[in-house]
Design a protein around this motif. Sequence first.
Motif, mmCIF file in Angstrom:
data_model
loop_
_atom_site.group_PDB
_atom_site.id
_atom_site.type_symbol
_atom_site.label_atom_id
_atom_site.label_comp_id
_atom_site.label_asym_id
_atom_site.label_seq_id
_atom_site.Cartn_x
_atom_site.Cartn_y
_atom_site.Cartn_z
ATOM 1 N N ILE A 6 0.854 -1.193 0.000
ATOM 2 C CA ILE A 6 0.000 0.000 0.000
ATOM 3 C C ILE A 6 0.890 1.243 0.000
ATOM 4 O O ILE A 6 1.945 1.261 0.624
ATOM 5 C CB ILE A 6 -0.976 -0.011 1.207
ATOM 6 C CG1 ILE A 6 -1.928 1.180 1.145
ATOM 7 C CG2 ILE A 6 -0.235 -0.025 2.526
ATOM 8 C CD1 ILE A 6 -3.036 1.118 2.189
ATOM 9 N N ASN A 12 0.737 5.763 0.043
ATOM 10 C CA ASN A 12 -0.100 6.927 0.285
ATOM 11 C C ASN A 12 0.561 8.106 -0.411
ATOM 12 O O ASN A 12 1.624 8.565 0.008
ATOM 13 C CB ASN A 12 -0.255 7.184 1.792
ATOM 14 C CG ASN A 12 -1.165 8.364 2.072
ATOM 15 O OD1 ASN A 12 -0.791 9.509 1.862
ATOM 16 N ND2 ASN A 12 -2.366 8.098 2.524
ATOM 17 N N ASN A 24 -3.655 13.998 0.287
ATOM 18 C CA ASN A 24 -2.996 12.692 0.290
ATOM 19 C C ASN A 24 -4.031 11.601 0.135
ATOM 20 O O ASN A 24 -5.160 11.732 0.589
ATOM 21 C CB ASN A 24 -2.121 12.496 1.534
ATOM 22 C CG ASN A 24 -2.920 12.201 2.759
ATOM 23 O OD1 ASN A 24 -3.311 11.071 3.029
ATOM 24 N ND2 ASN A 24 -3.202 13.244 3.536
ATOM 25 N N SER A 70 -4.520 7.210 -0.128
ATOM 26 C CA SER A 70 -3.944 5.870 -0.049
ATOM 27 C C SER A 70 -4.279 5.080 -1.307
ATOM 28 O O SER A 70 -5.321 5.297 -1.922
ATOM 29 C CB SER A 70 -4.470 5.131 1.173
ATOM 30 O OG SER A 70 -3.915 5.692 2.334
ATOM 31 N N ASN A 122 3.318 8.706 2.531
ATOM 32 C CA ASN A 122 3.179 8.779 3.989
ATOM 33 C C ASN A 122 3.486 7.456 4.677
ATOM 34 O O ASN A 122 3.535 7.395 5.894
ATOM 35 C CB ASN A 122 1.759 9.220 4.355
ATOM 36 C CG ASN A 122 1.583 10.722 4.195
ATOM 37 O OD1 ASN A 122 2.544 11.438 3.920
ATOM 38 N ND2 ASN A 122 0.375 11.192 4.362
ATOM 39 N N ILE A 123 3.658 6.400 3.901
ATOM 40 C CA ILE A 123 3.919 5.094 4.508
ATOM 41 C C ILE A 123 5.391 4.721 4.411
ATOM 42 O O ILE A 123 5.941 4.102 5.303
ATOM 43 C CB ILE A 123 3.009 4.025 3.864
ATOM 44 C CG1 ILE A 123 1.564 4.296 4.306
ATOM 45 C CG2 ILE A 123 3.432 2.616 4.252
ATOM 46 C CD1 ILE A 123 0.515 3.490 3.613
ATOM 47 N N PRO A 161 8.844 6.537 4.171
ATOM 48 C CA PRO A 161 9.433 7.876 4.258
ATOM 49 C C PRO A 161 10.533 8.139 3.240
ATOM 50 O O PRO A 161 10.828 9.295 2.960
ATOM 51 C CB PRO A 161 10.015 7.933 5.668
ATOM 52 C CG PRO A 161 9.534 6.738 6.391
ATOM 53 C CD PRO A 161 8.993 5.757 5.403
ATOM 54 N N HIS A 203 10.352 9.725 -2.438
ATOM 55 C CA HIS A 203 10.353 11.159 -2.641
ATOM 56 C C HIS A 203 10.457 11.456 -4.120
ATOM 57 O O HIS A 203 11.207 10.806 -4.829
ATOM 58 C CB HIS A 203 11.552 11.771 -1.905
ATOM 59 C CG HIS A 203 11.181 12.995 -1.159
ATOM 60 N ND1 HIS A 203 11.368 14.251 -1.651
ATOM 61 C CD2 HIS A 203 10.597 13.141 0.048
ATOM 62 C CE1 HIS A 203 10.934 15.136 -0.768
ATOM 63 N NE2 HIS A 203 10.454 14.489 0.279
ATOM 64 N N PHE A 208 5.335 6.832 9.214
ATOM 65 C CA PHE A 208 4.947 5.615 9.913
ATOM 66 C C PHE A 208 6.092 4.625 9.765
ATOM 67 O O PHE A 208 5.964 3.609 9.111
ATOM 68 C CB PHE A 208 3.661 5.038 9.312
ATOM 69 C CG PHE A 208 2.503 5.990 9.447
ATOM 70 C CD1 PHE A 208 1.818 6.094 10.666
ATOM 71 C CD2 PHE A 208 2.128 6.807 8.402
ATOM 72 C CE1 PHE A 208 0.762 6.978 10.805
ATOM 73 C CE2 PHE A 208 1.077 7.706 8.547
ATOM 74 C CZ PHE A 208 0.396 7.793 9.756
ATOM 75 N N TYR A 240 13.396 4.530 12.535
ATOM 76 C CA TYR A 240 14.791 4.581 12.079
ATOM 77 C C TYR A 240 15.694 4.452 13.301
ATOM 78 O O TYR A 240 15.353 4.921 14.386
ATOM 79 C CB TYR A 240 15.083 5.867 11.295
ATOM 80 C CG TYR A 240 14.617 5.734 9.869
ATOM 81 C CD1 TYR A 240 15.380 5.044 8.937
ATOM 82 C CD2 TYR A 240 13.392 6.249 9.475
ATOM 83 C CE1 TYR A 240 14.938 4.873 7.636
ATOM 84 C CE2 TYR A 240 12.936 6.078 8.166
ATOM 85 C CZ TYR A 240 13.720 5.386 7.256
ATOM 86 O OH TYR A 240 13.283 5.197 5.963
ATOM 87 N N GLU A 267 13.588 14.021 4.299
ATOM 88 C CA GLU A 267 13.477 12.606 3.955
ATOM 89 C C GLU A 267 13.971 12.316 2.540
ATOM 90 O O GLU A 267 14.478 11.247 2.260
ATOM 91 C CB GLU A 267 12.035 12.141 4.171
ATOM 92 C CG GLU A 267 11.699 12.120 5.660
ATOM 93 C CD GLU A 267 10.240 11.903 5.963
ATOM 94 O OE1 GLU A 267 9.407 12.188 5.101
ATOM 95 O OE2 GLU A 267 9.940 11.463 7.092
ATOM 96 N N GLY A 268 13.828 13.306 1.653
ATOM 97 C CA GLY A 268 14.306 13.131 0.286
ATOM 98 C C GLY A 268 15.816 12.935 0.244
ATOM 99 O O GLY A 268 16.355 12.271 -0.629
ATOM 100 N N PHE A 282 16.848 11.493 8.021
ATOM 101 C CA PHE A 282 15.647 11.260 8.825
ATOM 102 C C PHE A 282 15.773 11.841 10.225
ATOM 103 O O PHE A 282 14.790 12.123 10.883
ATOM 104 C CB PHE A 282 15.352 9.759 8.910
ATOM 105 C CG PHE A 282 15.155 9.126 7.566
ATOM 106 C CD1 PHE A 282 13.977 9.342 6.854
ATOM 107 C CD2 PHE A 282 16.134 8.345 6.993
ATOM 108 C CE1 PHE A 282 13.792 8.780 5.604
ATOM 109 C CE2 PHE A 282 15.955 7.775 5.748
ATOM 110 C CZ PHE A 282 14.783 7.992 5.047
ATOM 111 N N SER A 329 0.830 -0.070 9.144
ATOM 112 C CA SER A 329 2.023 -0.415 8.376
ATOM 113 C C SER A 329 3.298 -0.029 9.112
ATOM 114 O O SER A 329 4.383 -0.112 8.561
ATOM 115 C CB SER A 329 1.982 0.279 7.014
ATOM 116 O OG SER A 329 2.150 1.667 7.197
#
Lengths: 236, 267
Positions: free
Chosen positions: A125, A127, A139, A141, A164-165, A167, A170, B131, B134, B154-155, B159, B243
């Motif tokens: 999944i 998001n 946003n 899902s 969002n799931i 990180p 990007h 979610f 790290y 994050e890109g 983190f 998740s």
Amino acid sequence: MRFKIACAATMALLVFPSGVWAGTITGKVKVDGPTPKRKVIDMSKEPACAKEYSPTDPPRMESTITGPNNALVDVVVYISAGANDEGVMPSQVVTIDQKGCRYIRHITAIHTNQKIKITNSDPAIHNVHPLAEANREWNQSQTPGAAPLDAKFAEAEFIPVKCNIHPWMHGYIAVLKTNHYSVTDGSGGFSLKDLPPGKYTVTAWHETLGTQTQQVIIGGANETKTISFTFKGKAY
Amino acid sequence: MRKAFALIVVLVAIGSAVPVILHWWPMAPDISADGHLIDQQMASTMVEVGSAFLLAQFLLAYFVYRSADRGTHENIRSIPGGVKLAVFVAVAFVGAELLALGMQGQRAWAIQYFSTPDPNAMTIQAQAGQFAYYFRYPGLDGKLGATHPEKINEGDQNFFGLDLEKDVAARDDVVSAELAIPVNRQIRLLLHTKDVGHSFYVPELRVQQDFVPGLDLMVHFTATKVGKYEIVCTQLCGMGHHSMRAYLRVMPQAEFDDWLKQKASEQ
């Protein structure tokens, strides 16, 4: 002189349908100096994505990618003034795929209001979260196998997109007011085609190294101008 | 009818005790040096609470059965011995039970929360965020670089918000999405959340600790069995809570050293 060119261009636009112009601005984008090391992306949280990559060629971060001879990849080069094609929206739908827990491509350039289709090819999944400022932020899902998400953005801006799931996911959607754009390839090359004679401001945008502009004049209908951009690199 | 009700009470009580007594759903295997204390505490709690539950149900059934032949008009209107005595007995009984469990459990609690970690415990920082987890290992300098929330990107895989440009201590920090640890070595885990409340739960470690926004907390534990275990968030933290997980990998020391070296090269 400038006035004459502008008049000629306007007349030409009125008389000839777009597409007959063969003026081209082409060139390369380079980086001068160090660039950050492309860290390996740790996808252990999502084993379904992690197993798509071989241990010898792991996924790496995509915010500063360079090619041979200091070429700078994923720079959006576009005509920011003088293009006169604002509002001429291309009919083709641009697809952004989520595959291996990455956005393919990392940078997607589109015209304002052009339709985008976001697909999920992963067994996981996602998001999708475009961090828009001029446009509405949203946003959504998307489960594995779910229908593609349709989107469009009315205002021009560079929109960071994150998941969002996951990180580490990007990317950017570059929403532009022109169809004359190019995202630099592995050799840092770009090409802006089908330009009528005129005076143009060409802008090169990179997600971490900033923005540069140049003035370019296309004199004849078939003229090709070659320019280059050089960004100053930074180690971190 | 009333006798049948008494019988049903007995059957339901026994029926609900059977899966517990026979361990139909056993706890995950214990891989922690101090986990047996938690297991003992759980077992004692089940014995005490379970016995009290069964006793209460059997007494209820007994009284229902005994008074089954009574007429409907002979309802009891007062508690034998008076209300005060009944309340006193109830409070004393429950109080004694809680006190006994508390006294027994204080050791398990103190080992987790009051004792200081070993001087040679290995420090790792865990950061929770919506979610994902790290984990950060100090590099060769043994120091974790300072974090700057405004530098989180994050890109760029930053983190933790490290300032690699100016902070030399941060440059050799090793950041990983999985928690790899050497077996039989105490781990001092520093817990930090960058947004909302989360939790760090590894059933096999018998460690479950919340991340609290604004508070940096610490837990320490020693894993005694090599393997791969799941770390799950047990604090509802938002839409993607389902998740939010990571993996704990317990490795022999040599394998861990190789892993850390490999990770350091990927930074």
